[in-house]
Design a protein around this motif. Structure first.
Motif, PDB file in Angstrom:
ATOM      1  N   ILE A 170      20.906 -70.637  73.869  1.00 52.56           N
ATOM      2  CA  ILE A 170      19.980 -69.542  74.163  1.00 52.56           C
ATOM      3  C   ILE A 170      20.602 -68.553  75.144  1.00 52.56           C
ATOM      4  CG2 ILE A 170      18.815 -70.872  76.002  1.00 52.56           C
ATOM      5  CD1 ILE A 170      16.213 -69.408  75.128  1.00 52.56           C
ATOM      6  N   ASP A 171      20.364 -67.264  74.862  1.00 50.56           N
ATOM      7  CA  ASP A 171      20.773 -66.200  75.783  1.00 50.56           C
ATOM      8  C   ASP A 171      22.278 -65.978  75.813  1.00 50.56           C
ATOM      9  OD1 ASP A 171      18.877 -64.667  76.868  1.00 50.56           O
ATOM     10  OD2 ASP A 171      18.824 -65.625  78.851  1.00 50.56           O
ATOM     11  N   HIS A 172      23.005 -66.583  74.880  1.00 47.88           N
ATOM     12  CA  HIS A 172      24.452 -66.393  74.913  1.00 47.88           C
ATOM     13  C   HIS A 172      24.902 -65.124  74.192  1.00 47.88           C
ATOM     14  CE1 HIS A 172      26.204 -70.447  76.490  1.00 47.88           C
ATOM     15  NE2 HIS A 172      25.198 -69.991  77.227  1.00 47.88           N
ATOM     16  N   GLY A 173      23.924 -64.298  73.829  1.00 48.25           N
ATOM     17  CA  GLY A 173      24.287 -62.977  73.310  1.00 48.25           C
ATOM     18  C   GLY A 173      24.481 -62.905  71.810  1.00 48.25           C
ATOM     19  N   LYS A 174      23.861 -63.808  71.053  1.00 47.45           N
ATOM     20  CA  LYS A 174      24.009 -63.789  69.589  1.00 47.45           C
ATOM     21  C   LYS A 174      23.405 -62.514  68.988  1.00 47.45           C
ATOM     22  CE  LYS A 174      21.796 -67.768  69.324  1.00 47.45           C
ATOM     23  NZ  LYS A 174      21.756 -68.084  70.771  1.00 47.45           N
ATOM     24  N   SER A 175      22.150 -62.265  69.370  1.00 45.98           N
ATOM     25  CA  SER A 175      21.460 -61.123  68.762  1.00 45.98           C
ATOM     26  C   SER A 175      22.117 -59.815  69.184  1.00 45.98           C
ATOM     27  CB  SER A 175      19.980 -61.128  69.149  1.00 45.98           C
ATOM     28  OG  SER A 175      19.377 -62.320  68.688  1.00 45.98           O
ATOM     29  N   ALA A 176      22.524 -59.734  70.442  1.00 45.04           N
ATOM     30  CA  ALA A 176      23.194 -58.523  70.919  1.00 45.04           C
ATOM     31  C   ALA A 176      24.487 -58.293  70.139  1.00 45.04           C
ATOM     32  CB  ALA A 176      23.483 -58.640  72.417  1.00 45.04           C
ATOM     33  N   ILE A 225      13.911 -63.222  73.627  1.00 41.99           N
ATOM     34  CA  ILE A 225      14.602 -64.334  72.978  1.00 41.99           C
ATOM     35  C   ILE A 225      14.324 -64.295  71.476  1.00 41.99           C
ATOM     36  CG2 ILE A 225      14.437 -65.847  75.000  1.00 41.99           C
ATOM     37  CD1 ILE A 225      12.278 -67.417  73.370  1.00 41.99           C
ATOM     38  N   THR A 226      15.196 -64.911  70.746  1.00 44.67           N
ATOM     39  CA  THR A 226      14.968 -65.022  69.309  1.00 44.67           C
ATOM     40  C   THR A 226      14.146 -66.283  69.047  1.00 44.67           C
ATOM     41  OG1 THR A 226      17.066 -63.927  68.887  1.00 44.67           O
ATOM     42  CG2 THR A 226      16.098 -65.155  67.053  1.00 44.67           C
ATOM     43  N   GLY A 245      18.553 -69.626  69.731  1.00 40.03           N
ATOM     44  CA  GLY A 245      19.320 -70.630  70.470  1.00 40.03           C
ATOM     45  C   GLY A 245      18.438 -71.612  71.212  1.00 40.03           C
ATOM     46  N   LYS A 296      29.798 -61.836  76.593  1.00 35.65           N
ATOM     47  CA  LYS A 296      29.502 -61.396  77.966  1.00 35.65           C
ATOM     48  C   LYS A 296      30.756 -61.404  78.848  1.00 35.65           C
ATOM     49  CE  LYS A 296      24.708 -63.099  77.799  1.00 35.65           C
ATOM     50  NZ  LYS A 296      23.580 -63.597  78.588  1.00 35.65           N
ATOM     51  N   ASP A 339      32.270 -59.052  79.968  1.00 37.97           N
ATOM     52  CA  ASP A 339      32.182 -58.038  81.039  1.00 37.97           C
ATOM     53  C   ASP A 339      31.619 -58.633  82.328  1.00 37.97           C
ATOM     54  OD1 ASP A 339      28.933 -56.952  80.900  1.00 37.97           O
ATOM     55  OD2 ASP A 339      29.749 -58.094  79.221  1.00 37.97           O
ATOM     56  N   MET A 340      31.030 -59.804  82.264  1.00 36.68           N
ATOM     57  CA  MET A 340      30.370 -60.389  83.436  1.00 36.68           C
ATOM     58  C   MET A 340      31.273 -61.330  84.230  1.00 36.68           C
ATOM     59  SD  MET A 340      26.551 -61.076  81.994  1.00 36.68           S
ATOM     60  CE  MET A 340      25.961 -61.838  83.500  1.00 36.68           C
ATOM     61  N   SER A 374      32.307 -58.219  74.494  1.00 37.07           N
ATOM     62  CA  SER A 374      31.156 -57.799  75.290  1.00 37.07           C
ATOM     63  C   SER A 374      30.345 -56.852  74.434  1.00 37.07           C
ATOM     64  CB  SER A 374      31.593 -57.092  76.580  1.00 37.07           C
ATOM     65  OG  SER A 374      30.478 -56.418  77.132  1.00 37.07           O
ATOM     66  N   ALA A 375      29.142 -57.282  74.115  1.00 36.80           N
ATOM     67  CA  ALA A 375      28.289 -56.440  73.274  1.00 36.80           C
ATOM     68  C   ALA A 375      27.875 -55.192  74.037  1.00 36.80           C
ATOM     69  CB  ALA A 375      27.058 -57.228  72.827  1.00 36.80           C
ATOM     70  N   THR A 376      27.589 -55.359  75.334  1.00 36.34           N
ATOM     71  CA  THR A 376      27.116 -54.210  76.110  1.00 36.34           C
ATOM     72  C   THR A 376      28.230 -53.198  76.317  1.00 36.34           C
ATOM     73  OG1 THR A 376      27.442 -55.629  78.024  1.00 36.34           O
ATOM     74  CG2 THR A 376      25.172 -55.250  77.320  1.00 36.34           C
TER      75      THR A 376
END
Ligand SMILES: Nc1nc2c(ncn2[C@@H]2O[C@H](COP(=O)(O)OP(=O)(O)OP(=O)(O)O)[C@@H](O)[C@H]2O)c(=O)[nH]1
Ligand SMILES: [Mg+2]
Length: 637
Positions: free
Chosen positions: A21-27, A48-49, A71, A124, A126-127, A158-160
């Motif tokens: 969860i939150d690992h950036g799949k959807s992004a 969240i998805t 996730g 991610k 970039d983080m 990095s999606a962002t």
């Protein structure tokens, strides 16, 4: 998205996301395709998805459909509904958190389902600084070690910040070009993962077409239940098309069913090709650190379906670490599985992915635990289609298996199964009884059943030596463990071979002769002599039989004489010998010139018969067309 013929010729591929969860799949999906896959209000509000999301793109020479999965550990069942039938996995692992529980669980699920192509996106990036990213990469490499994805490329993204997306596309392209084609011998199956209504069109279902082809206008059925539907329209990866093929994401506009009658996990199939069942023979493989216990309740995931069921081990109380085990899954609801299906098993509670299973047979029925069943299931694991069919036929014994049942059990297209069955027809171990439909029976069982038929006929002759044979109906009744069509085929086979003979509606050993000897022959002669003495006016049959030594035997002999036409029944109470009757006819022919008529009085005078005998006798002569009535008189015909 353009829709030129050139684009339409691009091959189709399906990529599924995976990861914690939150690992950036959807992004990442949005960054790759331009479409954010989350659609539900709750998803957008909570960030969240929850359920599957879908996006289409074209890159690297492919039409790529992306299935985005949740996730969250509570929604793994939704992830499972999307992962079946994907070509490659895009495993998202956040550089800052690295490997987490659902990273492992999703990876394990891919392993169990045989998804062995994929790319890892270290998201991610970039983080974190380069050192942390490197550390995460090492952990990922360790995670993948020994798995089918051990060689999967790891791409920093990095999606962002829009970093690494081209590298990711390149890596995916390379992986997707290695994916083998979906040509298969399996029957068409579309597990339904979404159902909705589109105004003006009606019911639409979507899914990943696992095998086969669907065309607009096809008549299909929804399983379980078998509701008939027809295909009004099709879309593949978002574009209308006259036909859809295996390996494509398909939306089917269905006629004949309401959305309320459908649910995720149902399957679209061709009418009669699939048969849902409750009990599956399987090979079980528990994940490292887990084992399956005999009678353990599990959640069964295949296609888009989740069903409850129990694991039945054929031996032992639990699976041994690292070893496959053979057993059955007994489902609480029917499912149309076919051999080769890979299934994910999750613990009933607390929910967790614990094992995988491969379906070996979906129609073996309930098996008794023990070495025999274990051996039978294990044998199916390594058998080819022909060997499996032979085993099913052997297990069915003298009843055999109807050809359509064999077809559904194989799950093969008609072309593939015709090849298998045609080859088997010449197998000496198999007998095909050409009834409609054909019945396939084991040769040994046929021989045994044939022997049983002969035994029954022989025993019948011994019990009833004066009867010509056993009625077919009686024989079928005596062999009621076999279908009537099979008994008939066995009898016909024995007649062709000359072992049996048809005798009217009865069958007899070819060697059977109604035999009279000794005491029986004496009684037979006495019986006929008693009738003969009476000439045209003997006593009644009952009176004659009562004078013989054994009235029971006399009755048998009487019926034999009637069957053999030594005696002729004028009425039930008036029976004469055939000789006496023939003499009467000769006498009439001698007395009467052509066209001459005679009356009852004439007849009585000539024969000396009483009225009681002469009326039925004349009626008998009329009925057998010796004489014909003309007013009150009669004439020879
Ligand atoms: N800084 C940064 N944040 C990101 C990146 N990718 C995703 N995020 C953020 O991380 C959060 C989760 O991203 P999602 O794409 O929803 O994660 P997910 O894996 O789809 O989550 P689930 O679907 O719920 O499992 C969001 O707030 C995103 O904006 C990235 O590359 N860099
Ligand atoms: Mg998501």
């Amino acid at each position: 998205v353009s829709d030129t013929p050139e684009d339409a010729a691009l091959p189709y591929r399906i990529v599924g996301t995976a990861g914690h969860i939150d690992h950036g799949k959807s992004a990442l999906v949005e960054a790759l395709t331009g479409v954010h896959p989350d659609r539900l209000r709750e998803e957008i509000e909570r960030g969240i998805t929850i359920d599957l999301g879908f996006a289409d793109s074209e890159f690297g020479g492919f039409h790529v459909a992306v299935i985005d999965v949740p996730g969250h550990e509570r929604f793994v069942k939704n992830m499972l509904a999307g992962v079946g039938g994907i070509d490659a996995v895009l495993l998202a692992i956040a550089a800052d958190e690295s490997v987490m529980p659902q990273t492992r669980e999703h990876l394990a699920i891919c392993e169990l389902l045989g998804v062995d192509n994929g790319v890892v996106a270290l998201t991610k990036c970039d983080m974190v600084d380069g050192e942390i990213a490197e550390l995460a990469e090492l952990e990922v490499a360790e995670l993948l070690e020994g798995t089918a994805l051990r060689a999967a490329p790891i791409v920093r993204t990095s999606a962002t910040a829009g970093v690494g997306l081209d590298d990711l596309r390149t890596a995916l392209t390379e992986v997707l070009s290695r994916v083998p084609g979906r040509e298969s011998d399996l029957v068409m199956r579309l597990p339904i993962d979404r159902i909705f209504t589109i105004r003006g069109f009606g019911t639409v279902v979507t899914g990943t077409l696992l095998a086969g082809q669907i065309d607009v206008g096809d008549k299909l059925e929804v399983l379980p239940g078998g509701a008939p539907v027809s295909v009004r329209g099709l879309q593949v990866h978002g574009a209308a098309t006259p036909s859809a093929r295996a390996g494509q994401r398909v939306a089917v506009n269905l006629h004949g069913v309401n959305t309320g009658d459908l649910q995720r996990g149902m399957t679209l199939g061709m009418p009669g090709e699939l048969a849902p069942s409750h009990i599956l023979d399987v090979r079980l493989e528990a994940l490292p650190g887990f084992s399956l216990e005999h009678m353990q309740r599990v959640r069964f995931h295949h296609g888009a379906a989740e069903l409850l069921g129990r694991v039945v081990l054929m031996a032992g109380d639990a699976t041994a670490e690292g070893l496959p085990a053979y057993g059955q899954i007994r489902l609480e609801a029917p499912y149309p599985a076919i051999p080769g299906d890979r299934v994910v098993l999750r613990r009933y509670s607390p929910i967790m992915t614990i094992a995988g299973a491969t379906v070996l047979d979906a129609h073996a029925g309930k098996r008794r635990r023990g070495a025999l069943s274990l051996a039978a299931i294990r044998a199916a694991d390594t058998a080819d289609a022909a060997q499996r069919v032979r085993a099913w036929i052997r297990a069915a014994g003298p009843r055999g298996v109807a050809e359509p049942t064999l077809a559904r059990r194989l799950g093969l297209t008609s072309a593939a199964r015709t090849a298998t069955l045609t080859a088997l027809r010449t197998d000496p171990a198999v007998v095909v009884v050409d009834t409609t439909p054909p019945q396939w029976i084991d040769r040994d069982a046929v021989e045994a059943a044939t022997a049983t038929v002969l035994e029954h006929v022989t025993a019948y002759h011994q019990a009833h030596p004066l009867r010509p044979g056993i009625e077919r109906g009686v024989l079928r009744g005596a062999l009621d463990h076999l279908p009537d069509s099979v008994v008939d085929a066995l009898i016909d086979g024995l007649v062709v071979r000359g072992a049996l003979a048809n005798s009217g509606a009865a069958v007899a050993l070819a060697s059977h002769q109604v035999g009279l000897s000794g005491e029986v022959e004496e009684q037979h002669n006495a019986l006929l002599a008693a009738f003969a003495r009476g000439e045209l006016a003997p006593p009644t049959p009952d009176e004659i039989m009562a004078t013989l030594a054994s009235p029971t035997l006399a009755r048998e002999l009487f019926h034999l004489a009637i069957r053999q036409a030594q005696l002729v029944r004028i009425t039930d109470q008036y029976v004469v010998t055939a000789t006496a009757l023939a003499a009467l006819v000769d006498d009439l022919r001698a007395r009467l010139t052509s066209g001459a008529t005679f009356t009852i009085s004439d007849f009585k005078a000539w024969t000396g018969l009483s009225r009681r005998h002469s009326i039925p006798m004349l009626e008998h002569l009329d009925a057998t067309r010796v004489t014909r009535r003309e007013g009150d008189a009669r004439v020879l015909t």
